[in-house]
Motif scaffolding. Structure first.
Motif, short mmCIF file in Angstrom:
data_model
loop_
_atom_site.label_atom_id
_atom_site.label_comp_id
_atom_site.label_asym_id
_atom_site.label_seq_id
_atom_site.Cartn_x
_atom_site.Cartn_y
_atom_site.Cartn_z
N ASP A 102 0.86 -1.19 0.00
CA ASP A 102 0.00 0.00 0.00
C ASP A 102 0.90 1.24 0.00
OD1 ASP A 102 -3.11 0.72 1.22
OD2 ASP A 102 -1.51 2.21 1.52
N ASP B 235 2.26 4.76 0.81
CA ASP B 235 2.12 5.53 2.05
C ASP B 235 1.60 6.94 1.77
OD1 ASP B 235 3.14 3.37 3.47
OD2 ASP B 235 5.24 4.02 3.17
N HIS B 236 0.73 7.37 2.65
CA HIS B 236 0.17 8.73 2.57
C HIS B 236 -0.36 9.07 1.18
CE1 HIS B 236 1.73 9.29 6.57
NE2 HIS B 236 3.00 9.12 6.18
N PHE B 237 -0.97 8.13 0.62
CA PHE B 237 -1.42 8.33 -0.77
C PHE B 237 -2.49 9.41 -0.87
CE2 PHE B 237 -3.76 7.02 -4.65
CZ PHE B 237 -2.74 7.27 -5.55
N LYS B 238 -3.29 9.51 0.16
CA LYS B 238 -4.34 10.53 0.16
C LYS B 238 -3.73 11.92 -0.05
CE LYS B 238 -8.35 12.11 2.86
NZ LYS B 238 -8.03 13.49 2.61
N ASN C 115 -2.81 12.70 -3.64
CA ASN C 115 -3.99 13.18 -4.39
C ASN C 115 -4.31 14.63 -4.01
OD1 ASN C 115 -4.81 11.11 -6.05
ND2 ASN C 115 -5.94 10.04 -4.42
N ASP D 117 -2.96 9.01 -9.98
CA ASP D 117 -3.07 7.87 -10.92
C ASP D 117 -1.69 7.47 -11.44
OD1 ASP D 117 -5.75 7.72 -10.60
OD2 ASP D 117 -6.29 8.44 -12.60
N LEU E 121 0.09 5.44 -9.01
CA LEU E 121 -0.40 4.05 -8.98
C LEU E 121 0.17 3.24 -10.14
CD1 LEU E 121 -4.17 4.69 -8.11
CD2 LEU E 121 -2.45 3.66 -6.63
N GLU F 94 -5.37 2.01 -3.51
CA GLU F 94 -3.92 1.99 -3.70
C GLU F 94 -3.32 0.73 -3.08
OE1 GLU F 94 -5.27 3.00 -1.15
OE2 GLU F 94 -3.99 3.88 0.40
N LYS G 161 2.28 -0.12 8.70
CA LYS G 161 1.85 1.29 8.69
C LYS G 161 2.02 1.87 10.10
CE LYS G 161 -0.04 1.81 4.46
NZ LYS G 161 0.33 2.82 3.48
N ARG H 78 5.60 3.01 8.54
CA ARG H 78 5.51 2.90 7.07
C ARG H 78 6.88 2.59 6.43
NH1 ARG H 78 1.91 6.64 8.80
NH2 ARG H 78 -0.24 6.30 8.17
N1 GTP Z 1 -5.64 8.90 -7.85
C1 GTP Z 1 -6.31 7.86 -7.36
N2 GTP Z 1 -6.55 7.79 -6.05
C2 GTP Z 1 -7.22 6.72 -5.57
C3 GTP Z 1 -7.63 5.69 -6.38
N3 GTP Z 1 -8.24 4.75 -5.61
C4 GTP Z 1 -8.21 5.19 -4.35
N4 GTP Z 1 -7.56 6.40 -4.30
C5 GTP Z 1 -7.29 7.22 -3.16
O1 GTP Z 1 -6.36 6.61 -2.32
C6 GTP Z 1 -6.44 7.21 -1.05
C7 GTP Z 1 -6.28 6.19 0.04
O2 GTP Z 1 -5.97 6.88 1.22
P1 GTP Z 1 -6.03 6.22 2.62
O3 GTP Z 1 -6.59 4.85 2.51
O4 GTP Z 1 -6.68 7.18 3.53
O5 GTP Z 1 -4.58 6.05 3.06
P2 GTP Z 1 -3.24 6.82 2.76
O6 GTP Z 1 -3.46 8.27 2.53
O7 GTP Z 1 -2.53 6.12 1.65
O8 GTP Z 1 -2.47 6.63 4.08
P3 GTP Z 1 -1.75 5.34 4.57
O9 GTP Z 1 -2.21 4.17 3.76
O10 GTP Z 1 -2.15 5.21 6.00
O11 GTP Z 1 -0.32 5.58 4.40
C8 GTP Z 1 -7.80 7.91 -1.01
O12 GTP Z 1 -7.58 9.31 -1.02
C9 GTP Z 1 -8.49 7.48 -2.29
O13 GTP Z 1 -9.28 8.52 -2.83
C10 GTP Z 1 -7.37 5.80 -7.80
O14 GTP Z 1 -7.72 4.94 -8.60
N5 GTP Z 1 -6.71 6.89 -8.21
#
Ligand code: GTP
Length: 351
Positions: free
Chosen positions: A226, A228-231, A234, A243, A246, A269, A336, A340
């Motif tokens: 997964d 990290d801090h993907f949110k 975005n 994207d 990813l 993610e 995590k 992380r």
């Molecule tokens: N750009 C994009 N974002 C996506 C997609 N699918 C899910 N996301 C985003 O991925 C993010 C997942 O964030 P979280 O699950 O809160 O976790 P995180 O920010 O990665 O934090 P940690 O996993 O705790 O490190 C969300 O903001 C979703 O909107 C996608 O297909 N494209």
């Protein structure tokens, strides 16, 4: 009018004008026919020289249509193995003109010249070209199969065969296209559209392939990963850059796994590698390789580098696929929580 003149005056045109006497229509050739007819009429039998020929039709009949003598060509015309028995009437075989029309001229001499359609009235009919003479109580038929017609028929058959061959070739091409389309549909059904790696359905299918009665038949390693801090990726750079991250992560996973390992996107993610060969150490090595490679990878539009966390689980043969993934997922959660950008192994190697 003499007998010879009468015959010459009759036509070789269509069946319809056969008796009408269209002298301009094509005419039979030469004296051979005359000699044969004369010999046949004289002897009241077909000339012996014609007996075994199949392209020439010769028959002597009485006025009731009983066949008194016939050659092989006549038997061939009736699609029979030999000449009809003398007791059988062959009158019904004369379709056009009918046998009655051949009796219309009551005097001795030429009774008909032209096309004769012969058949059983249902199954088949053949057309020959010839003449019928009458003498006393006998009719003599001399005719030839129409070579030009046969050639036309043969040309038509050749053409039909070519069309059939082309249709068969088209069928083969259509089948090939269908197979390609089916493969493409299957590929699309099993792939994640954004990253091109396998989707959850493909992962389940791979589990089934290596399982018997819902339990893995081989040792299985699972790496769940997964970003990290993907949110915040975005939020900071926008969804399109997210994207790209990813897609890049999926590419790094593929580049650091073997062909036999299945890389799948579980959703969002979260990704997974399913290993059907090797042991726990191999699974951990794969996770570490991906982790190290990803933290070095530049992502277009992102300042600095991203990282990812990993949970690894391994089970010997007999494991339940869902349990294995759950164990790897729990390990990921711990990675995590532990800060992380690391690989954590599930508590037990037999979830
Ligand atoms: N750009 C994009 N974002 C996506 C997609 N699918 C899910 N996301 C985003 O991925 C993010 C997942 O964030 P979280 O699950 O809160 O976790 P995180 O920010 O990665 O934090 P940690 O996993 O705790 O490190 C969300 O903001 C979703 O909107 C996608 O297909 N494209």
């Amino acid at each position: 009018m003499s007998e010879r003149e009468r015959v010459d005056a009759l036509s070789y045109g269509s069946v319809d004008d056969g008796l009408a006497g269209d002298a301009s229509a094509s005419r039979r050739e030469g004296a051979d026919y005359d000699m044969l007819a004369e010999a046949g009429l004289e002897a009241e039998r077909i000339p012996s020289i014609l007996r075994n020929l199949t392209a020439v039709v010769a028959a002597v009949m009485d006025l009731d249509g009983r066949c008194l003598d016939a050659n092989r060509g006549f038997a061939y015309l009736l699609e029979s193995d030999g000449p009809p028995p003398p007791s059988a009437s062959i009158a019904p075989w004369f379709q056009q003109p009918g046998f009655g029309a051949l009796l219309a001229a009551t005097a001795d001499g030429a009774a008909y010249a032209g096309n004769l359609s012969v058949g059983d009235g249902a199954r088949f009919a053949r057309t020959v070209r010839g003449e019928v003479w009458r003498r006393g109580g006998r009719l003599l038929l001399l005719a030839e199969h129409d070579i030009a017609d046969l050639e036309r028929l043969s040309a038509a058959v050749t053409q039909l065969n070519e069309q059939l061959a082309e249709a068969q070739r088209e069928l083969v091409r259509a089948n090939r296209r269908l197979r390609r389309d089916k493969e493409e549909i299957r590929r699309l059904m099993l792939a994640d559209p954004l990253t091109g790696v396998a989707n959850r359905r493909a992962l389940d299918e791979r589990f089934r392939e290596v399982s018997a009665d819902g339990k893995a038949a081989v040792g299985l390693g699972a790496v769940v990963a997964d970003i990290d801090h993907f949110k915040s990726v975005n939020d900071t750079y926008g969804h399109a850059v997210g994207d790209k991250a990813l897609v890049t992560f999926a590419a790094v996973m593929r580049a650091n796994t073997r062909n036999d390992d299945l890389v799948a996107r579980l959703g969002g993610e979260e990704f997974c590698v399913l290993l059907t060969q090797g042991d726990l150490d191999d699974a951990v090595a794969v996770a570490e390789r991906i982790r190290a490679a990803f933290e070095r990878t530049e992502i277009e539009g992102v300042d600095g580098r991203l990282s990812a966390s990993f949970g690894v689980a391994y089970s010997r043969a007999g494991a339940d696929g869902d349990d294995l993934l759950r164990a790897a997922d729990a390990a990921l959660y711990r990675a995590k929580a532990a800060g992380r950008n690391r690989v954590i192994i599930a508590d037990t190697d037999q979830p």
